[in-house]
Each structure stands twice: as C-alpha cells, then as structure tokens.
Design an enzyme around this catalytic site. Structure first.
Site, PDB file in Angstrom:
ATOM      1  CB  CYS A  80      -0.917   0.124   1.223  1.00  0.00           C
ATOM      2  SG  CYS A  80      -2.080   1.305   1.383  1.00  0.00           S
ATOM      3  CB  SER A 178     -10.835   3.404   1.972  1.00  0.00           C
ATOM      4  OG  SER A 178     -11.208   2.147   1.407  1.00  0.00           O
ATOM      5  CG  MET A 249     -16.649  -5.693  10.927  1.00  0.00           C
ATOM      6  SD  MET A 249     -16.992  -6.610   9.525  1.00  0.00           S
ATOM      7  CE  MET A 249     -15.637  -5.842   8.349  1.00  0.00           C
ATOM      8  CG  LEU A 318     -16.581 -17.656  -3.153  1.00  0.00           C
ATOM      9  CD1 LEU A 318     -16.639 -18.689  -4.103  1.00  0.00           C
ATOM     10  CD2 LEU A 318     -16.648 -18.674  -1.697  1.00  0.00           C
ATOM     11  NE  ARG A 319     -13.732 -11.009   1.645  1.00  0.00           N
ATOM     12  CZ  ARG A 319     -15.047 -10.964   1.787  1.00  0.00           C
ATOM     13  NH1 ARG A 319     -15.550 -12.375   1.948  1.00  0.00           N
ATOM     14  NH2 ARG A 319     -15.810  -9.952   1.983  1.00  0.00           N
ATOM     15  CG  ASP A 619       8.527   2.462  18.824  1.00  0.00           C
ATOM     16  OD1 ASP A 619       8.912   1.483  18.613  1.00  0.00           O
ATOM     17  OD2 ASP A 619       7.508   2.837  18.273  1.00  0.00           O
TER      18      ASP A 619
END
Length: 648
Positions: A80, A178, A249, A318-319, A619
């Site tokens: 991405c 998105s 989710m 389906l994927r 970090d």
C-alpha cells in the site's frame, strides 16, 4: 445443494436484473424493481448476449446452506502507498515474496474458471490495487470474460485521478473509495502521508466520468470519527455518492473491543435527529447494505451491519488473497492455496473440485465462531477484506464534555476550511488536545504556530519558567509574576502505600476533601545530530514523531491507573503535552501537565505522560540510531492537596 444450484441461467439472470416486485429482502424492505442500470444492461449488446447465453449456476459454488457465490474479490497486492496507523498490526506485517504472489496470467486463469462456474462480479482489492503496474491490463483481460457483468475496484483513491480514464476505457464499471474522515489534517495524521486532496479529486473524477454511484467506504469507530457522521451525510447533498458507514470489525492486530464499535442503529438515530425525513430505500436480495436517502440529496448513505445485524444468510462472496489462497469467509482463517494447485499443473476439473470442497465447508455464519472478537485471522492489509474496513487500533480519542462543544465545533470548522496549512496544523493541534483531554481553550488563530513544536497555552496553565529554581521540602518559594509565597510542607516519614506489615496497599482517599489539583512533569530525549535532523524535517518513516508522541503522552496520562498498580483511577479535567526541539543538545524537550478536581493528586499522571511521550520518540527514532538517551524525567511542580504546592 445440487438441486438448488441447478436452476436455469435465465432465472438466475432475471434475479440479478430485478426480482418480482413485492418480494421481501433480508432487511424487510421490498426488493428493488429493475434499476436503470439493469434495464441498460438488458438493452445493451453485452446484456442481450448474457441473456441469450446464460448458463446454469454451478453446484460447486453453492454451499450446504444453498447460498450461491456469484461475487469474487481478488487481492492484487499486499502493498500500500499509505501507512495507516490502524490498518496494520503494531509489529508490522510480513510481506509475501513476489515470486509467491499471483501473476496477472494466474489471476485471469482463476477468474475465467470462477466466471465459467457462475461468478458475475469481480472486485479488485489490495493492499492498494492501483499501485500494481499491470492493473489496467488486468481489468482489460477481465472485461473479455463473456459472462462477467461487473468489474469493480476498491481503492484508497491516491492514484485514482491519474488511472481512472484508462481503467474506465479498459472496462472498469464500479468504484469504492476508502475515506474515513473529511478533515484534511486528521487524514494526514492517521495515514502518515499527505493525500487527502488527491482522494477528493479521485471522487470528483469518478463522478465526472459518469460512475453512479461512487461508493465511499467509511469505517466508523467510537472516539475517532463518529462525530463526522453528519458531515458525511451532508457530503451526499450535491454529489451522486453512496457513503457507506461500516461497523468496526475484529482482525488480528487491531485490538478490537466492543466499546469501539458504533452500531448501525446508533448511527441511524444520530442522523435522524438532524434529518428526520430520512427515507429507507429498497434493497436487493443479496445486498449487504441498508440504504437511506435524504430527500432531494443527489447521493445516499448506507450501513454495513456486519456486527450488529450480520448478513451471513445471504452471503454470496468468495475471496482470493494476493498469494492465491481462497477464503470462503472473511472472518475465518481457513484457506486453500489455489496458487499451489495451479502451479503444480492441476486441471480445470481438479481446480473446480478443490473450490467446490472449500465452498461446501463454509459455515452458516462468521466462520462458525460464537465470539468473533477472539478469532485468529490475517491482518486486514493482507486480506483485501470486507468491505475495505481499515481497523483502528492504538489511536483512540474521546469526545469532549458539554462545556467544550463550542470550542470543539469552532476547531472542527477551522480544520475543514483552513485558510492556510499553518493555521490548519494549529487547529489540528488544538483538536487533538480537545478530543483527547477534553480541555476548553482557544488560541488566537492569527498567531504564529510552529508545526514542529505543538505547544499550546491554555488559560491557567502552569509555566515552569515562572517558578523559582530554589525550593526544597520545608522551604518557601515565590512566583515571580505574582509575588506570592507558598510554604512546602515536609515529606512524610512513612511510606503511604504500604500497610503495617509492609504489604502494598492503596491509599484510602475517601476522607479527603475535593480540591483543584495540577502537576507538571518533564523529560528530555537526546537523539544525536542525524536523528534530530530527521525529526525536525519530519522525515522519519514511521511518521510525524512529535505528533504521535504527543498523542501517546496524552493517552498515557489517561491510562496511568492501569499502568501503575496503586494509582487511583481519577477523572482528568485537562491533559497537556508539548514537545519542542532543542538544537543545542539535539534533543526533544517534553512538558506534560495534568489537572483535576478531586481527592488525590495528578503528579503520577503527568510523569506517565512525559514517560510515554519520551518512549514513543525513542520507538520512532530507533531505526536511525540506538544512541538515544532519555533523561531528566522528573516532576517540575504540583499544586493542591494536604501537603500544599511544590516546585522544583
């Protein structure tokens, strides 16, 4: 299942183009009559061809519950071009070697097989599918598959404006984009990249090229963007878009918990308070969306209720993952490698048998799990999941209380309509503080703001510079601006967090009086010349070090009682974390302040905020150098309480 799957092709196509009026769908609304798009398909040459050559639906794509799977999602890549803080697990993801990803020819081979068995719609996902160099060629090859009616893509929109004309010419006929916020500065903070305006340009380009509707996917998460629901609805007023609000989710790495989910009914109630005339639209039998429209608005809104009201009973999806694994359920971790069988020379008949066996094992709902929040699965970035629901993880904001709403509203307006980038960043820093600490303050928008300093000065903030350096237990200190003196009581001779037998115990504050209490703490992080320069220029790969450290500090203050065992869980009225750059020492200087009205002090909250901010700086810079020193972590001042005030 065989009997169910062998209905005639003509009946199947009639169902796809519009069922008989009056038949109810799973949401209780009447089934939509043939749409304009369906009528256009029937009248077009391609549509007539499909009607004339419709084949029986394959039993291999029909599961044991009679669900016919005519919709296939194919992930083109795991990569991405954004670095969203919520999309990947904190530890990152292991990308599949290129040699193990599906080639374009393998994608077309599998797609042709699925279409032959009855798949009518293919959606290309990622990662970000539009960064794959051959994506236009793949769309063109898919368009040549005779029985395929819809070719769609789900994208973050960054490359859409540039590629869309060629994609449309190749045969792309549906788009999902998105977009989880309409605030440019919030967008940049979350994805660690610029690009909000490119996404908006992509949406406008899609509408200009005639895509109807352009679907905009927005994952709604409490404390992050639920305050933008009305703004997204208003976005549909003058644009033919379908804003799809998706319930949050669970996926591996996103730290799902129920409190972060905003349910469909809660969202709907919020929207109806503003637009009581909101109309429910009819739905198609296999639709996953509950659609609504404000009268006279060009666009519409939809809700994907995968958590509160699942639609497993009508699932037709389906994927195929980028590395060639077949997933029959998004929520399950069961996968079958079609790539391996394909490369080992399996025949078409053998592949169909393998696919049919996997589909036959599909569970009734949510992969057969009762508690899906405990499931194990791929991270979202590696699935190309449903429906592009990026999972928010460690970035959490909380809405302001009523007294802060006016200030918060003004700040939101400034974010959405900034006169320039400097004032946008100024407003965003203010917004972060309001959302995370519920403070109520405003700065003059015309003032100069250093985007790398992120300091703010609310009314009543304690400034360490105003306090004398000389202070010790039992002595007096004076504030230079006020000329007042305060006696500092001596420290107790006893430890208050142990009982008579020396065991750890919490202090009972029940008998104390409520009072205003504040504390200021500080820390210094020495980075060295190279890392310091990269922080100053905002060149760290992990993103804006100072902005992320500021949020981490604020979060740390709010979570102190969970981190320090014997601290009380108190309500903070205000948290302030500022970071500035000290070029002489190549250091980041951190100041944190906390305020409350209660029975115990907030010095631990201030110290935790400074500590977490410092650790976050470490970090985010450790990839450049490990020669980083965190020092001078200390309480600088406190006010309130029986022991009086303190200043270092």
């Amino acid at each position: 299942a065989v009997a169910w799957g062998r209905r005639s092709g003509a009946a199947l196509l009639r169902g796809a183009l519009g069922a008989a009026p009056g038949r109810a769908c799973s949401t209780g609304a009447p089934v939509r009559a043939p749409s304009a798009a369906s009528q256009e398909l029937q009248s077009s040459g391609r549509g007539r061809f499909l009607l004339e050559h419709a084949a029986p639906f394959s039993a291999f794509l029909t599961d044991s519950f009679g669900r016919q799977h005519n919709y296939l999602r194919i992930s083109l890549t795991e990569k991405c071009n954004l670095r969203c803080q919520y999309c990947m697990p904190e530890e990152g993801v292991q990308l599949t070697p290129k040699s193990e990803l599906l080639t374009a020819q393998e994608i077309i081979t599998l797609a042709r097989l699925f279409v032959k068995e009855g798949v009518e719609k293919i959606r290309l996902t990622g990662g970000e599918p539009l960064i794959r160099p051959d994506v236009v060629d793949i769309v063109g090859q898919l368009y040549k598959l005779e029985r395929l009616k819809t070719i769609a893509v789900t994208t973050n929109g960054i490359n859409l404006t540039r590629l869309l004309p060629r994609l449309k010419e190749a045969g792309l006929n549906a788009i999902n984009i998105s977009l989880d916020t309409l605030v440019p500065a919030k967008f940049e903070f979350i994805v660690r990249r610029k690009g909000f305006h490119k996404v908006m340009e992509g949406i406008y380009k899609a509408t200009d090229l005639g895509y109807r509707p352009v679907k905009v996917n927005c994952v709604v998460m409490r404390g992050f963007n639920e305050d933008e629901l009305l703004s997204f609805v208003d976005f549909t007023k003058d644009l033919p878009v379908d804003v799809r609000f998706i319930e949050y989710m669970p996926f591996d790495g996103n730290k799902w918990n129920f409190k972060k989910m905003v349910s469909y009914k809660e969202m709907l109630d919020t929207i109806k308070q503003r637009w009581p005339e909101l109309e429910k639209l009819p739905c198609e039998t296999s639709s996953t969306a509950k659609s609504y429209k404000v009268p006279h608005f060009q666009g519409q809104i939809s809700f994907i209720t995968s958590m509160s009201e699942h639609f497993c009973g009508s699932c037709n999806r389906l994927r195929i993952t980028a590395d060639g694994n077949l997933k029959v359920c998004l929520f399950g971790n069961s996968e079958v490698s079609l790539r391996d069988h394909l490369r080992s020379g399996a025949s078409e008949e053998e592949l169909v048998q393998i696919i049919g066996a996997a589909v036959g094992r599909k569970k009734k709902q949510h992969a057969g799990m009762f508690n899906i929040s405990q499931m194990k699965n791929r991270p979202m970035i590696l699935i190309g999941g449903f429906p592009d629901s990026k999972m928010y993880s460690h970035v959490t904001f909380f809405p302001p209380p009523e007294p802060a709403l006016m200030s918060f509203s003004l700040c939101q307006d400034a974010l959405q309509n900034p006169p320039n980038s400097e004032q946008r960043d100024h407003a965003f820093s203010h917004w972060l503080t309001l959302r995370a600490s519920c403070s109520v303050f405003q700065k003059d928008p015309s003032s100069t703001f250093d985007t790398k300093c992120l300091e703010a000065s609310p009314v009543g903030q304690v400034s360490v510079d105003y306090l004398s350096k000389e202070a010790s237990p039992g002595s007096e200190f004076c504030t230079r601006d006020l000329g007042s003196c305060t006696k500092v009581p001596r420290a107790s001779d006893n430890l208050t967090h142990t009982d008579e037998e020396g065991r750890a115990t919490m202090v009972d504050v029940g008998g104390k009086r409520d009072s205003r209490r504040s504390a200021v703490a500080g820390a210094v992080v020495r980075l060295g010349e190279k890392a310091f320069g990269m922080v100053r220029q905002n060149q760290m790969k992990k993103g804006d070090v100072l902005a992320v450290a500021q949020i981490a500090g604020i979060q740390g203050a709010k979570l102190t009682s969970q981190l320090i065992p014997l601290c009380h869980n108190i309500t903070l009225n205000h948290v302030e974390v500022s970071l500035s750059l000290d070029e002489a020492r190549y250091a980041v200087v951190i100041r944190s302040s906390c305020q409350t009205w209660g029975r115990t002090g907030v010095e631990m909250e201030a110290l935790t905020a400074a500590s977490l901010a410092a650790l976050t700086v470490y970090d985010m810079c450790k990839a450049v150098t490990h020669d980083i020193v965190i020092e001078e972590l200390k309480l600088l001042s406190k006010t309130g309480g029986q022991r009086g005030d303190f200043s270092r």
